[in-house]
Motif scaffolding. Structure first.
Motif, PDB file in Angstrom:
ATOM      1  N   ASN A 195      -7.055  50.961 -46.831  1.00 50.20           N
ATOM      2  CA  ASN A 195      -6.520  49.597 -46.818  1.00 50.20           C
ATOM      3  C   ASN A 195      -5.285  49.557 -45.917  1.00 50.20           C
ATOM      4  N   PHE A 196      -5.088  48.452 -45.242  1.00 50.38           N
ATOM      5  CA  PHE A 196      -4.080  48.368 -44.196  1.00 50.38           C
ATOM      6  C   PHE A 196      -2.672  48.627 -44.733  1.00 50.38           C
ATOM      7  N   SER A 197      -1.905  49.376 -43.956  1.00 55.51           N
ATOM      8  CA  SER A 197      -0.524  49.683 -44.299  1.00 55.51           C
ATOM      9  C   SER A 197       0.330  48.421 -44.226  1.00 55.51           C
ATOM     10  N   VAL A 198       1.418  48.406 -45.000  1.00 54.52           N
ATOM     11  CA  VAL A 198       2.329  47.263 -44.990  1.00 54.52           C
ATOM     12  C   VAL A 198       3.411  47.394 -43.921  1.00 54.52           C
ATOM     13  N   SER A 199       3.374  48.470 -43.132  1.00 52.21           N
ATOM     14  CA  SER A 199       4.376  48.644 -42.081  1.00 52.21           C
ATOM     15  C   SER A 199       4.162  47.608 -40.977  1.00 52.21           C
ATOM     16  N   GLU A 200       5.184  47.379 -40.185  1.00 55.96           N
ATOM     17  CA  GLU A 200       5.148  46.348 -39.154  1.00 55.96           C
ATOM     18  C   GLU A 200       4.002  46.556 -38.157  1.00 55.96           C
ATOM     19  N   ASN A 201       3.741  47.802 -37.793  1.00 58.66           N
ATOM     20  CA  ASN A 201       2.696  48.084 -36.800  1.00 58.66           C
ATOM     21  C   ASN A 201       1.429  48.665 -37.428  1.00 58.66           C
ATOM     22  N   LEU A 202       1.320  48.527 -38.776  1.00 58.26           N
ATOM     23  CA  LEU A 202       0.145  48.965 -39.542  1.00 58.26           C
ATOM     24  C   LEU A 202       0.006  50.482 -39.612  1.00 58.26           C
ATOM     25  N   THR A 203       1.008  51.216 -39.107  1.00 61.93           N
ATOM     26  CA  THR A 203       0.963  52.679 -39.150  1.00 61.93           C
ATOM     27  C   THR A 203       1.117  53.178 -40.577  1.00 61.93           C
ATOM     28  N   MET A 204       0.287  54.155 -40.945  1.00 63.88           N
ATOM     29  CA  MET A 204       0.398  54.802 -42.246  1.00 63.88           C
ATOM     30  C   MET A 204       0.943  56.206 -42.028  1.00 63.88           C
ATOM     31  N   THR A 205       2.001  56.552 -42.729  1.00 61.59           N
ATOM     32  CA  THR A 205       2.616  57.871 -42.604  1.00 61.59           C
ATOM     33  C   THR A 205       2.393  58.658 -43.883  1.00 61.59           C
ATOM     34  N   PHE A 206       1.897  59.879 -43.725  1.00 64.02           N
ATOM     35  CA  PHE A 206       1.686  60.756 -44.875  1.00 64.02           C
ATOM     36  C   PHE A 206       2.060  62.176 -44.469  1.00 64.02           C
ATOM     37  N   LEU A 207       2.995  62.771 -45.213  1.00 62.62           N
ATOM     38  CA  LEU A 207       3.479  64.127 -44.918  1.00 62.62           C
ATOM     39  C   LEU A 207       3.919  64.246 -43.459  1.00 62.62           C
ATOM     40  N   ASP A 208       4.670  63.244 -43.007  1.00 65.51           N
ATOM     41  CA  ASP A 208       5.240  63.215 -41.652  1.00 65.51           C
ATOM     42  C   ASP A 208       4.187  63.142 -40.550  1.00 65.51           C
ATOM     43  N   ARG A 209       2.983  62.766 -40.913  1.00 64.00           N
ATOM     44  CA  ARG A 209       1.932  62.572 -39.914  1.00 64.00           C
ATOM     45  C   ARG A 209       1.533  61.107 -39.907  1.00 64.00           C
ATOM     46  N   ASP A 210       1.302  60.573 -38.724  1.00 59.98           N
ATOM     47  CA  ASP A 210       1.021  59.148 -38.571  1.00 59.98           C
ATOM     48  C   ASP A 210      -0.460  58.891 -38.301  1.00 59.98           C
ATOM     49  N   TYR A 211      -0.947  57.821 -38.925  1.00 59.57           N
ATOM     50  CA  TYR A 211      -2.328  57.381 -38.745  1.00 59.57           C
ATOM     51  C   TYR A 211      -2.307  55.892 -38.422  1.00 59.57           C
ATOM     52  N   VAL A 212      -3.180  55.471 -37.525  1.00 62.79           N
ATOM     53  CA  VAL A 212      -3.227  54.060 -37.112  1.00 62.79           C
ATOM     54  C   VAL A 212      -4.663  53.553 -37.199  1.00 62.79           C
ATOM     55  N   PRO A 213      -4.852  52.249 -37.458  1.00 64.75           N
ATOM     56  CA  PRO A 213      -6.211  51.705 -37.500  1.00 64.75           C
ATOM     57  C   PRO A 213      -6.737  51.452 -36.086  1.00 64.75           C
ATOM     58  N   ILE A 214      -8.032  51.571 -35.910  1.00 65.74           N
ATOM     59  CA  ILE A 214      -8.638  51.190 -34.634  1.00 65.74           C
ATOM     60  C   ILE A 214      -8.364  49.708 -34.424  1.00 65.74           C
ATOM     61  N   ASN A 215      -7.767  49.371 -33.300  1.00 61.43           N
ATOM     62  CA  ASN A 215      -7.309  48.010 -33.043  1.00 61.43           C
ATOM     63  C   ASN A 215      -8.429  46.979 -33.100  1.00 61.43           C
ATOM     64  N   ASN A 216      -8.122  45.857 -33.706  1.00 56.57           N
ATOM     65  CA  ASN A 216      -8.977  44.665 -33.710  1.00 56.57           C
ATOM     66  C   ASN A 216     -10.275  44.813 -34.487  1.00 56.57           C
ATOM     67  N   LEU A 217     -10.390  45.872 -35.305  1.00 59.70           N
ATOM     68  CA  LEU A 217     -11.587  46.052 -36.134  1.00 59.70           C
ATOM     69  C   LEU A 217     -11.179  46.195 -37.597  1.00 59.70           C
ATOM     70  N   LYS A 218     -11.895  45.508 -38.467  1.00 62.87           N
ATOM     71  CA  LYS A 218     -11.621  45.645 -39.895  1.00 62.87           C
ATOM     72  C   LYS A 218     -12.937  45.666 -40.669  1.00 62.87           C
ATOM     73  N   VAL A 219     -12.866  46.247 -41.868  1.00 59.05           N
ATOM     74  CA  VAL A 219     -14.031  46.356 -42.740  1.00 59.05           C
ATOM     75  C   VAL A 219     -13.749  45.556 -44.004  1.00 59.05           C
ATOM     76  N   LEU A 220     -14.693  44.720 -44.414  1.00 62.82           N
ATOM     77  CA  LEU A 220     -14.566  43.938 -45.639  1.00 62.82           C
ATOM     78  C   LEU A 220     -15.198  44.702 -46.796  1.00 62.82           C
ATOM     79  N   LEU A 221     -14.479  44.827 -47.890  1.00 63.28           N
ATOM     80  CA  LEU A 221     -15.023  45.478 -49.073  1.00 63.28           C
ATOM     81  C   LEU A 221     -15.703  44.415 -49.930  1.00 63.28           C
ATOM     82  N   PRO A 222     -17.035  44.450 -50.004  1.00 60.76           N
ATOM     83  CA  PRO A 222     -17.805  43.345 -50.598  1.00 60.76           C
ATOM     84  C   PRO A 222     -17.885  43.382 -52.122  1.00 60.76           C
ATOM     85  N   ASP A 223     -16.751  43.338 -52.773  1.00 58.37           N
ATOM     86  CA  ASP A 223     -16.739  43.349 -54.223  1.00 58.37           C
ATOM     87  C   ASP A 223     -15.413  42.763 -54.708  1.00 58.37           C
TER      88      ASP A 223
END
Length: 304
Positions: free
Chosen positions: A210-238
């Motif tokens: 699920n998308f990060s709440v950071s300004e640039n959508l970056t998710m940081t875990f254990l000092d490592r950064d992860y970013v979503p593929i731009n302009n693509l999202k997945v809907l969870l159908p439930d």
């Protein structure tokens, strides 16, 4: 004699009524995930405020925020529904694994977080299922890749069949969503953190998060950064719901109060505002392409 009997009965009625009500001094115990960091973030989020009076849900902590928001919404709903006992959150290891055995047995009353409808529909004989907190179509997630894997940052939808996504088949809603997209799935049953390691080390290209709440959508875990593929999202159908034990002595009463309160919060617009302010319904990805739009009921397509 009849008058004496009636008098005794009238005297006993308040006692019988009181016996049906839980002692107000006893807290209403709610199960929560066993994580010191998680509990600390909840207290930081409150900033000393009374959760019943909180009306600003903007994130002020790192990490996922929806669990913190739900803890507040749960308390507000219970109170509005007439359940005025103080809520006490108690950590329980089974919640980390999202097991429902304690609820089914009546050893637990309810969870502090919502769960997927698909995950608990088969337990409806043992669990009360509340009104939805997150409605179908509102839960959106990104395909997160390592920030170091620059080649994937702007991957177009038509090339998704060239990448691999690690997913846990036990997360049924995620699994079904990904299986309706043309990409390569790596099945993995294990810790969430290990799945992130696989993305970092490029054993897998991406992971649904699920998308990060950071300004640039970056998710940081254990000092490592992860970013979503731009302009693509997945809907969870439930949809996602709170669940209450039917076998717990307080189950029926608490469920009635919770459902009544959730209805009030929904009518007042509090639930939608909380989801939007918290970033769960993320305005930054509002116009991104939903690559599995076809999985939603057609009646929802108009507002996406």
């Amino acid at each position: 004699m009849l008058r004496q009997i009636i008098g005794v009965v009238l005297c006993l009625l308040p006692w019988f009524a009181a016996a049906q009500e839980p002692a107000q001094s006893e807290p209403l115990v709610v199960d929560i995930i066993s994580s010191e960091n998680f509990s600390q973030r909840y207290q930081t989020f409150l900033q000393g405020k009374n959760p019943l009076e909180l009306n600003d849900f903007h994130p002020i902590t790192q990490g996922s925020h929806i669990e913190l928001v739900e803890m507040v919404l749960l308390q507000q709903a219970l109170y509005l529904g007439g359940e005025t006992r103080k809520v006490e959150f108690r950590a329980k290891p089974s919640v980390n694994l999202m097991e429902y055995s304690d609820l089914i047995a009546g050893d637990s009353l309810l969870l502090a977080r919502s769960v997927w409808h698909e995950d608990i529909i088969n337990y409806s004989g043992s669990l009360y299922i509340s009104e939805p907190v997150v409605r179908v179509g509102e839960y959106e997630a990104g395909l997160y890749v390592s920030k170091l894997n620059v080649a994937l940052h702007d991957l177009p939808a038509e090339r998704l069949d060239q990448i691999s996504v690690v997913a846990n088949p036990r997360w049924q809603v995620d699994w079904h969503a990904l299986n309706n997209i043309k990409l390569n799935i790596i099945s993995f049953i294990g810790p969430w953190e290990t799945m992130l390691d696989m993305v970092e080390n490029q054993i897998a290209d991406a992971m649904l998060v699920n998308f990060s709440v950071s300004e640039n959508l970056t998710m940081t875990f254990l000092d490592r950064d992860y970013v979503p593929i731009n302009n693509l999202k997945v809907l969870l159908p439930d949809s996602r719901h709170f669940v209450v034990s039917k076998r717990h002595p307080d189950g029926a009463r608490v469920y009635a109060a919770l459902n009544k309160g959730l209805h009030i919060l929904r009518e007042r617009g509090v639930i939608e505002r909380a989801l939007r302010q918290s970033g769960f319904i993320n305005s930054r990805v509002m116009h991104w392409q939903a690559i599995n739009q076809h999985m939603l009921p057609t009646t929802l397509w108009g507002h996406k």
